[in-house]
Design a protein around this motif. Structure first.
Motif, PDB file in Angstrom:
ATOM      1  N   PRO A  47       0.827  -1.207   0.000  1.00 26.88           N
ATOM      2  CA  PRO A  47       0.000   0.000   0.000  1.00 26.88           C
ATOM      3  C   PRO A  47       0.862   1.259   0.000  1.00 26.88           C
ATOM      4  CG  PRO A  47      -0.035  -1.026   2.147  1.00 26.88           C
ATOM      5  CD  PRO A  47       0.677  -1.971   1.239  1.00 26.88           C
ATOM      6  N   SER A  48       0.235   2.346  -0.362  1.00 28.24           N
ATOM      7  CA  SER A  48       0.915   3.629  -0.409  1.00 28.24           C
ATOM      8  C   SER A  48       1.472   3.986   0.968  1.00 28.24           C
ATOM      9  CB  SER A  48      -0.084   4.694  -0.857  1.00 28.24           C
ATOM     10  OG  SER A  48       0.566   5.684  -1.561  1.00 28.24           O
ATOM     11  N   GLY A  49       2.667   4.483   1.006  1.00 25.36           N
ATOM     12  CA  GLY A  49       3.245   4.930   2.265  1.00 25.36           C
ATOM     13  C   GLY A  49       3.864   3.826   3.082  1.00 25.36           C
TER      14      GLY A  49
HETATM   15  N1  LIG Z   1      12.157  12.415   3.701  1.00 27.67           N
HETATM   16  C1  LIG Z   1      11.274  11.866   4.537  1.00 27.67           C
HETATM   17  N2  LIG Z   1      11.219  12.287   5.825  1.00 27.67           N
HETATM   18  C2  LIG Z   1      10.350  11.749   6.695  1.00 27.67           C
HETATM   19  N3  LIG Z   1       9.465  10.785   6.375  1.00 27.67           N
HETATM   20  C3  LIG Z   1       9.452  10.314   5.105  1.00 27.67           C
HETATM   21  C4  LIG Z   1      10.357  10.843   4.122  1.00 27.67           C
HETATM   22  N4  LIG Z   1      10.126  10.219   2.956  1.00 27.67           N
HETATM   23  C5  LIG Z   1       9.141   9.333   3.198  1.00 27.67           C
HETATM   24  N5  LIG Z   1       8.722   9.385   4.491  1.00 27.67           N
HETATM   25  C6  LIG Z   1       7.680   8.553   5.103  1.00 27.67           C
HETATM   26  O1  LIG Z   1       8.053   7.224   4.909  1.00 27.67           O
HETATM   27  C7  LIG Z   1       6.922   6.449   4.610  1.00 27.67           C
HETATM   28  C8  LIG Z   1       7.192   5.627   3.363  1.00 27.67           C
HETATM   29  O2  LIG Z   1       7.292   6.488   2.242  1.00 27.67           O
HETATM   30  P1  LIG Z   1       7.551   5.899   0.785  1.00 27.67           P
HETATM   31  O3  LIG Z   1       7.611   7.059  -0.150  1.00 27.67           O
HETATM   32  O4  LIG Z   1       8.724   5.020   0.826  1.00 27.67           O
HETATM   33  O5  LIG Z   1       6.228   5.063   0.530  1.00 27.67           O
HETATM   34  P2  LIG Z   1       5.803   4.284  -0.802  1.00 27.67           P
HETATM   35  O6  LIG Z   1       5.536   2.905  -0.389  1.00 27.67           O
HETATM   36  O7  LIG Z   1       6.783   4.480  -1.872  1.00 27.67           O
HETATM   37  O8  LIG Z   1       4.462   4.983  -1.161  1.00 27.67           O
HETATM   38  P3  LIG Z   1       3.831   5.202  -2.609  1.00 27.67           P
HETATM   39  O9  LIG Z   1       3.310   3.907  -3.031  1.00 27.67           O
HETATM   40  O10 LIG Z   1       2.743   6.202  -2.381  1.00 27.67           O
HETATM   41  O11 LIG Z   1       4.917   5.732  -3.478  1.00 27.67           O
HETATM   42  C9  LIG Z   1       5.762   7.398   4.476  1.00 27.67           C
HETATM   43  O12 LIG Z   1       4.957   7.276   5.635  1.00 27.67           O
HETATM   44  C10 LIG Z   1       6.366   8.748   4.401  1.00 27.67           C
HETATM   45  O13 LIG Z   1       5.565   9.673   5.089  1.00 27.67           O
END
Ligand SMILES: Nc1ncnc2c1ncn2[C@@H]1O[C@H](COP(=O)(O)OP(=O)(O)OP(=O)(O)O)[C@@H](O)[C@H]1O
Ligand SMILES: [Mg+2]
Lengths: 263, 264, 266
Positions: free
Chosen positions: B51-53
């Motif tokens: 899932p996202s995030g």
């Molecule tokens: N630079 C940062 N500083 C603090 N928290 C961060 C940072 N980058 C990402 N996060 C947090 O880390 C978590 C994971 O983010 P990530 O972008 O890796 O998710 P994702 O699985 O790639 O999501 P999506 O599918 O939407 O791309 C999120 O909760 C986000 O808020």
């Protein structure tokens, strides 16, 4: 102003009191300041009379000392060219170092301070100081305009870099490219056009200013102009002014042509 | 071209990526990734879903240290990346190709320049500035562009291309690095369904031809099933599924994404 | 693929290369020629550090005690010159800007006239304007104020005309269609759209004018520049330092004021 706009929309034909008051205050201030400065209509009218004599003395412009005029113009152009070359050369790295999105604050902080220092004083004041440091002559003018150029281009260039898209930067960093290559490929292409714009604008500005630094002895046509002015040599002054205007227009024409090459 | 690179590759050890006990916490005590371990080798292509995030992008960026991991180790073809810095890190990054969701091309440069950007880690700054690349690189770039159908666009600027074409350029740029592992962060999310399929085909085919293990972050489970040979399901910072697409059942998807109404 | 038929790849077309090369060559030649002929005496450059050091020694300690008697009045005068000059410029730049906006005044001849006024105001340096007005009005703040006003018309007028030309024609057409008289169309259609930009430009110009009005005194146009000139002519370097410090502070304060007001109105 947004408040004023909202006001207009709600009750379009009611008087906007805050704005009225502001205008009123401005008029009051103008009267007060005019009084303080001893600026009066009577003096203005007297001045207009002087102006007519002044203009009459300027015609016809006296081009008989054209040799001196040409020599001075050449020196003015030389000051502008050298100062622009070095100014552009230095402001490229300094502007880069001042970009907060690429570099850590311990690098950007000194660069930004330096740029702020270059901008803090009018070029004439720098010219005065440089005349004291390196003596009368074009060198002082060149140094002055180099600093002015760094202040102007450096600031705008840093701002332009701070507005770029960082995505290609990230991509090239991820591919293991050296920092300088990242700059060359991912940063410069995004800002080069604007940089050239700033540089050519600054060249025009340097040309205009190099006609002025001579007033304090820093070389170029300004010195001759100031002397003519002090000797009430107004027909020669007119010739000098005309040639300055011609020079500025010529340079504007050339810089438009050059910009086209880089588009 | 394929044969030449193929022969050269046969002599090298197998290309692989191994992630061991990777932890990433943006804020201390709140790990986004918690003890992730997996290994990919050979011509394997792996999809990471979740899932996202949940930290998929974070995981991929930790691999090449665009984001420094909190703890754990990453090995590319046996070399430990996680302790490197400076020049050594740059050299290690050359071995990791990356494809981005928004392509991350330099819009104002031509297609060719963008593809050659993949070689920037190998050529000197001076060569990069003069744009004098080894003839070998230029030949490979042309061949690569031909094989992905962009031969006619070599001299066009990247901002004149469509999304699908841009992503192809992005992939070609990554392949130019001759990477030991190819990472793709949602490479199809900015594209329409048909182009998405084409891009997945290009990615998988190139990674097979060049024998580069491929890791793709992807939201489209169907695409993942269709094109990859292994799926890793992430949820709340941990691996909750790791296996071939055939084994990925609706139950697994429920644990990964939570809820079930969306499955209908 | 054989090694014989290599692909060719170059960044620019030959013509582009030639044009760029010509520009660079032209500039390089001009630079080289300038460097050769300009009359720079290198010994002076070597001597510069000593001179600068000497300058700073003479400037130190700064003669603060001179401020109340010699600097304060001139500093206030400088601020008044800048402000009054800006006000005058605003009043004059509004009509010129309107004349210059081709979507308001649809008479090309008038547009050109406005452009001419704006260009001639901008292409002469402030100090040169100051010289001319000192010749006309005699030394003093009157010349300075009018110089500042004249130099600012070009700047404010040009940017104001551009802001007017960028106005959204929708509301203006609506007003014209409703049969509003011309002043109402301007006040209710154009002005609300261009006003934020206009005040931003005026503020920006005021900031510049503070810097410039500090130096026009060097040619006799009033303000703190005249104090600076006198102090330099008498080699009172400790007073020069005081004047420079005062100018520096005022410039910084002006910039802070402008940044803060700008934040409020935008
Ligand atoms: N630079 C940062 N500083 C603090 N928290 C961060 C940072 N980058 C990402 N996060 C947090 O880390 C978590 C994971 O983010 P990530 O972008 O890796 O998710 P994702 O699985 O790639 O999501 P999506 O599918 O939407 O791309 C999120 O909760 C986000 O808020
Ligand atoms: Mg993501």
């Amino acid at each position: 102003m947004s408040g004023a706009e909202a006001f207009c929309r709600e009750r379009p034909f009611k008087v906007n009191w805050p704005v009225r008051c502001a205008w009123f205050a401005a008029i009051l201030y103008a009267l007060y300041a005019a009084n303080y400065l001893d600026v009066s209509w009577a003096r203005f009218v007297v001045g207009l009379g002087n102006g007519a004599t002044f203009l009459a003395e300027m015609v016809p412009p006296d081009f008989s000392r054209w040799q001196l005029l040409i020599d001075n113009l050449i020196e003015t152009v030389e000051i502008a060219i050298i100062a622009s070359a070095f100014g552009v050369l230095f402001s490229l790295p300094i502007g880069l170092l001042a970009a907060r999105n690429l570099l850590p604050s311990w690098v950007t902080w000194p660069a930004r301070t330096f740029i702020a220092l270059c901008r803090s004083f009018h070029p004439v004041i720098f010219a005065i100081l440089f005349v004291k440091a390196v003596g009368f002559g074009p060198l002082a003018g060149i140094l002055t305009l180099v600093f002015a150029s760094i202040g102007f281009i450096g600031k705008l260039f840093a701002e332009a870099i701070e507005e770029i898209s960082l995505k290609p930067v990230e991509a090239l960093r991820a591919s293991g490219a050296p920092f300088i290559s990242v700059i060359i490929y991912a940063v410069l292409p995004q800002v080069l056009n604007r940089f050239i714009g700033f540089a050519s604008y600054q060249f025009d500005a340097n040309l205009r200013n190099s006609t002025m630094v001579g007033i304090v002895g820093a070389g170029g046509i300004g010195g001759t102009m100031f002397a003519a002015f002090q000797r009430f040599d107004y027909d020669f002054l007119a010739a000098i002014l005309l040639s300055i205007i011609g020079l500025v227009m010529l340079s504007e024409f050339i810089s438009i042509r050059i910009k086209r090459v880089f588009q | 071209m394929t044969t030449r690179t193929g022969n050269a590759l046969a002599a090298q050890p197998e290309r692989s990526l191994r992630v061991e006990h990777l932890v990433k916490a943006y804020q201390p005590g709140k790990p986004v990734l918690n003890d992730i371990s997996f290994e990919v080798r050979g011509q394997n292509s792996v999809a990471i879903i979740g899932p996202s995030g949940t930290g998929k992008s974070t995981l991929i960026r930790c691999v090449n240290k665009l984001i420094p991991p909190t703890s754990g180790a990453v090995f590319v073809s046996g070399e430990n990346i996680s302790r490197l810095s400076g020049r050594a890190l740059r050299h290690a990054r050359r071995k990791i190709g990356m494809v981005f969701q928004e392509f991350n091309l330099v819009e104002r440069l031509t297609v060719m320049e963008n593809v050659l950007c993949g070689r920037l880690g190998y050529v000197s700054v001076w060569q990069a500035w003069r744009r004098t690349y080894p003839q070998d690189d230029i030949d490979r770039a042309f061949a690569l562009l031909e094989s992905i159908g962009l031969a006619d666009f070599v001299h066009q600027r990247a901002d004149s291309l469509s999304g699908g074409q841009r992503q192809r350029v992005g992939i070609a740029r990554a392949i130019m690095q001759e990477p030991h592992v190819l990472l793709a962060d949602e490479p199809t999310s900015s594209l329409d369904p048909k182009t998405s399929v084409e891009i997945m085909e290009v990615l998988v085919q190139l990674s097979e031809v060049h024998r580069i293990p491929l890791i793709i972050n992807i939201h489209d489970v169907e695409l993942a099933r269709r094109f990859t040979s292994r799926i890793i399901g992430l949820s709340q910072g941990g691996i909750v599924f790791d296996g071939p697409p055939a084994e990925l059942s609706n139950d697994h998807l429920k644990t990964i994404y939570g809820g079930e109404a969306w499955l209908q | 693929m054989t090694t014989a038929d290599h692909y060719r790849w170059q960044r620019f077309t030959p013509r582009e290369r030639l044009a760029r090369f010509a520009v660079f060559l032209g500039f390089a030649v001009a630079l080289a020629a300038s460097m050769r002929t300009v009359e720079v005496i290198p010994e002076f450059l070597y001597d510069a550090p000593t001179q600068v050091l000497d300058l700073f020694k003479r400037m130190w300690p700064i003669e603060y005690s001179y401020y109340p008697e010699g600097v304060h009045h001139a500093l206030v005068e400088t601020l008044h010159i800048a402000s009054l000059g800006t006000l005058l410029a605003i009043v004059m730049a509004i009509p010129v800007g309107i004349l210059g906006a081709s979507n308001i005044v649809r008479v090309p001849a008038l547009n050109w006239l406005a452009k001419l006024i704006l260009v001639s105001s901008r292409s002469v340096n402030t100090l040169v304007w100051a010289l001319l007005f000192v010749a006309v009005f005699g030394p003093g703040a009157l010349a300075g104020t009018i110089c500042i006003a004249f130099r600012s018309i070009g700047f404010v007028g040009k940017l104001f005309a551009e802001a007017l030309e960028e106005c959204d024609p929708g509301p203006i057409e609506a007003l014209t269609a409703a049969g509003a008289p011309w002043p109402s169309v301007f006040l209710k259609g154009f002005w609300p759209q261009a006003a934020p930009a206009f005040w931003g430009i005026a503020l920006f110009r005021w900031d510049i004018n503070v810097r410039e009005s500090a130096v026009i005194g060097l040619v006799g146009a009033g303000g703190i520049g005249m104090v600076l000139d006198t102090a330099m002519n008498l080699f009172h370097w400790d007073r020069v330092a005081l004047v420079l410090l005062s100018i520096f502070s005022v410039v910084i304060i002006a910039e802070l004021v402008v940044t803060n007001i700008r934040k409020r109105i935008i």
